[in-house]
Design a protein around this motif. Structure first.
Motif, PDB file in Angstrom:
ATOM      1  N   PHE A 140       0.834  -1.192   0.000  1.00  0.00           N
ATOM      2  CA  PHE A 140       0.000   0.000   0.000  1.00  0.00           C
ATOM      3  C   PHE A 140       0.874   1.247   0.000  1.00  0.00           C
ATOM      4  O   PHE A 140       1.902   1.303   0.669  1.00  0.00           O
ATOM      5  N   ILE A 141       0.437   2.242  -0.771  1.00  0.00           N
ATOM      6  CA  ILE A 141       1.086   3.550  -0.767  1.00  0.00           C
ATOM      7  C   ILE A 141       0.103   4.548  -0.167  1.00  0.00           C
ATOM      8  O   ILE A 141      -1.073   4.576  -0.546  1.00  0.00           O
ATOM      9  N   GLY A 142       0.571   5.355   0.749  1.00  0.00           N
ATOM     10  CA  GLY A 142      -0.268   6.385   1.341  1.00  0.00           C
ATOM     11  C   GLY A 142       0.290   7.762   1.044  1.00  0.00           C
ATOM     12  O   GLY A 142       1.487   7.995   1.204  1.00  0.00           O
ATOM     13  N   ILE A 143      -0.558   8.660   0.573  1.00  0.00           N
ATOM     14  CA  ILE A 143      -0.140  10.047   0.358  1.00  0.00           C
ATOM     15  C   ILE A 143      -1.177  10.966   1.001  1.00  0.00           C
ATOM     16  O   ILE A 143      -2.343  10.615   1.138  1.00  0.00           O
ATOM     17  N   GLU A 144      -0.724  12.129   1.392  1.00  0.00           N
ATOM     18  CA  GLU A 144      -1.628  13.112   1.980  1.00  0.00           C
ATOM     19  C   GLU A 144      -1.277  14.490   1.452  1.00  0.00           C
ATOM     20  O   GLU A 144      -0.144  14.753   1.049  1.00  0.00           O
ATOM     21  N   GLY A 145      -2.264  15.373   1.443  1.00  0.00           N
ATOM     22  CA  GLY A 145      -2.018  16.727   0.980  1.00  0.00           C
ATOM     23  C   GLY A 145      -3.191  17.624   1.296  1.00  0.00           C
ATOM     24  O   GLY A 145      -4.232  17.161   1.783  1.00  0.00           O
ATOM     25  N   ARG A 146      -3.017  18.894   1.005  1.00  0.00           N
ATOM     26  CA  ARG A 146      -4.073  19.857   1.278  1.00  0.00           C
ATOM     27  C   ARG A 146      -5.080  19.853   0.138  1.00  0.00           C
ATOM     28  O   ARG A 146      -4.708  19.811  -1.038  1.00  0.00           O
ATOM     29  N   ILE A 147      -6.364  19.884   0.506  1.00  0.00           N
ATOM     30  CA  ILE A 147      -7.435  19.873  -0.477  1.00  0.00           C
ATOM     31  C   ILE A 147      -8.177  21.210  -0.421  1.00  0.00           C
ATOM     32  O   ILE A 147      -8.587  21.640   0.648  1.00  0.00           O
ATOM     33  N   GLU A 207      -1.901   6.419 -10.916  1.00  0.00           N
ATOM     34  CA  GLU A 207      -0.637   5.803 -10.484  1.00  0.00           C
ATOM     35  C   GLU A 207       0.546   6.734 -10.738  1.00  0.00           C
ATOM     36  O   GLU A 207       1.463   6.835  -9.899  1.00  0.00           O
ATOM     37  N   LYS A 208       0.548   7.415 -11.857  1.00  0.00           N
ATOM     38  CA  LYS A 208       1.646   8.327 -12.174  1.00  0.00           C
ATOM     39  C   LYS A 208       1.749   9.426 -11.128  1.00  0.00           C
ATOM     40  O   LYS A 208       2.857   9.772 -10.661  1.00  0.00           O
ATOM     41  N   PHE A 209       0.606   9.973 -10.726  1.00  0.00           N
ATOM     42  CA  PHE A 209       0.602  11.026  -9.720  1.00  0.00           C
ATOM     43  C   PHE A 209       1.070  10.499  -8.369  1.00  0.00           C
ATOM     44  O   PHE A 209       1.929  11.102  -7.723  1.00  0.00           O
ATOM     45  N   ILE A 210       0.517   9.373  -7.944  1.00  0.00           N
ATOM     46  CA  ILE A 210       0.870   8.818  -6.640  1.00  0.00           C
ATOM     47  C   ILE A 210       2.356   8.482  -6.574  1.00  0.00           C
ATOM     48  O   ILE A 210       3.033   8.785  -5.588  1.00  0.00           O
ATOM     49  N   LEU A 211       2.884   7.875  -7.619  1.00  0.00           N
ATOM     50  CA  LEU A 211       4.300   7.499  -7.621  1.00  0.00           C
ATOM     51  C   LEU A 211       5.214   8.720  -7.667  1.00  0.00           C
ATOM     52  O   LEU A 211       6.349   8.678  -7.189  1.00  0.00           O
ATOM     53  N   SER A 212       4.705   9.815  -8.221  1.00  0.00           N
ATOM     54  CA  SER A 212       5.538  11.023  -8.331  1.00  0.00           C
ATOM     55  C   SER A 212       5.659  11.766  -7.011  1.00  0.00           C
ATOM     56  O   SER A 212       6.596  12.570  -6.841  1.00  0.00           O
TER      57      SER A 212
END
Length: 215
Positions: A140-147, A207-212
């Motif tokens: 699993f890959i987890g990313i977080e950011g401001r929305i 996937e491209k965004f998450i991996l970047s």
């Protein structure tokens, strides 16, 4: 027992082609055009899969034989046992993906039908943060950011449908950078993730965004 082989985004491709073919059947009388559309619908569906057994391909290509809304709905219903669910995940596993968030609010996983989930996401309203969990190559890959809501419609990066958008900005670190060296990567995505999951037909942009941006 049915062996699941259809991922959510592939099922969305099937639904989209079913809707388009039914609409064509209702509006076009030329049999040659109809046969072309039938063949094209079956081709688009099978091309959404990297590999199919002969039985799986025959099952999917049945779409080219239907005539009525009832036929298409029965077809979609019959495919549900073959849906490959989002991999099992626990709140503890999710919390480990975001170790800096000690008070992370995990969504109610029991309320989610994971057959129709390509990516898991939720918003922490108190902090205006969006969290995304995505399964990739057995982990699993987890990313977080401001929305940030934009209050306007446009095309979502993930599902490519026109809908109300938000700007999702993720801080990430360049390769071989110092500990304090960060930059932000942002994209416009759907405000409403359930509808996004129901519309996504290709995981390439997601996937491209998450991996970047993954750390």
């Amino acid at each position: 027992m049915s062996t699941p082989f259809i991922r959510n985004h592939q099922y969305n491709v099937i639904k989209k082609q079913s809707e388009f073919l039914l609409k064509t059947l209702r509006t076009v009388a030329d049999r040659r055009v109809l046969e072309t559309v039938r063949f094209r619908a079956a081709t688009i569906i099978t091309e959404a899969f990297h590999y199919l057994t002969e039985d799986q391909q025959q099952l999917l290509e049945q779409i080219s034989t239907f005539e009525t809304a009832y036929d298409f709905q029965r077809y979609l219903d019959a495919l549900e046992p073959y849906l490959e669910s989002f991999p099992p995940i626990t709140p503890k596993q999710i919390q480990k993906l975001f170790p800096k968030n000690k008070k992370l609010k995990v969504p109610n996983l029991a309320s989610i039908d994971f057959r129709y989930v390509t990516y898991l996401s939720w918003v922490d309203i108190a902090t205006n943060k969006l969290f995304i969990v995505y399964p990739f190559e057995g982990q699993f890959i987890g990313i977080e950011g401001r929305i940030t809501p934009t209050n306007k419609k446009g095309y979502c990066l993930f599902c490519n449908r026109q809908h109300e958008l938000a700007f999702f900005s993720v801080k990430t670190k360049p390769v071989n950078s110092s500990p304090d060296d960060y930059y932000a990567v942002g994209q416009y995505i759907c405000m409403e993730n359930q509808g996004c999951n129901q519309s996504i037909t290709d995981t390439g942009s997601l996937e491209k965004f998450i991996l970047s941006v993954r750390k």
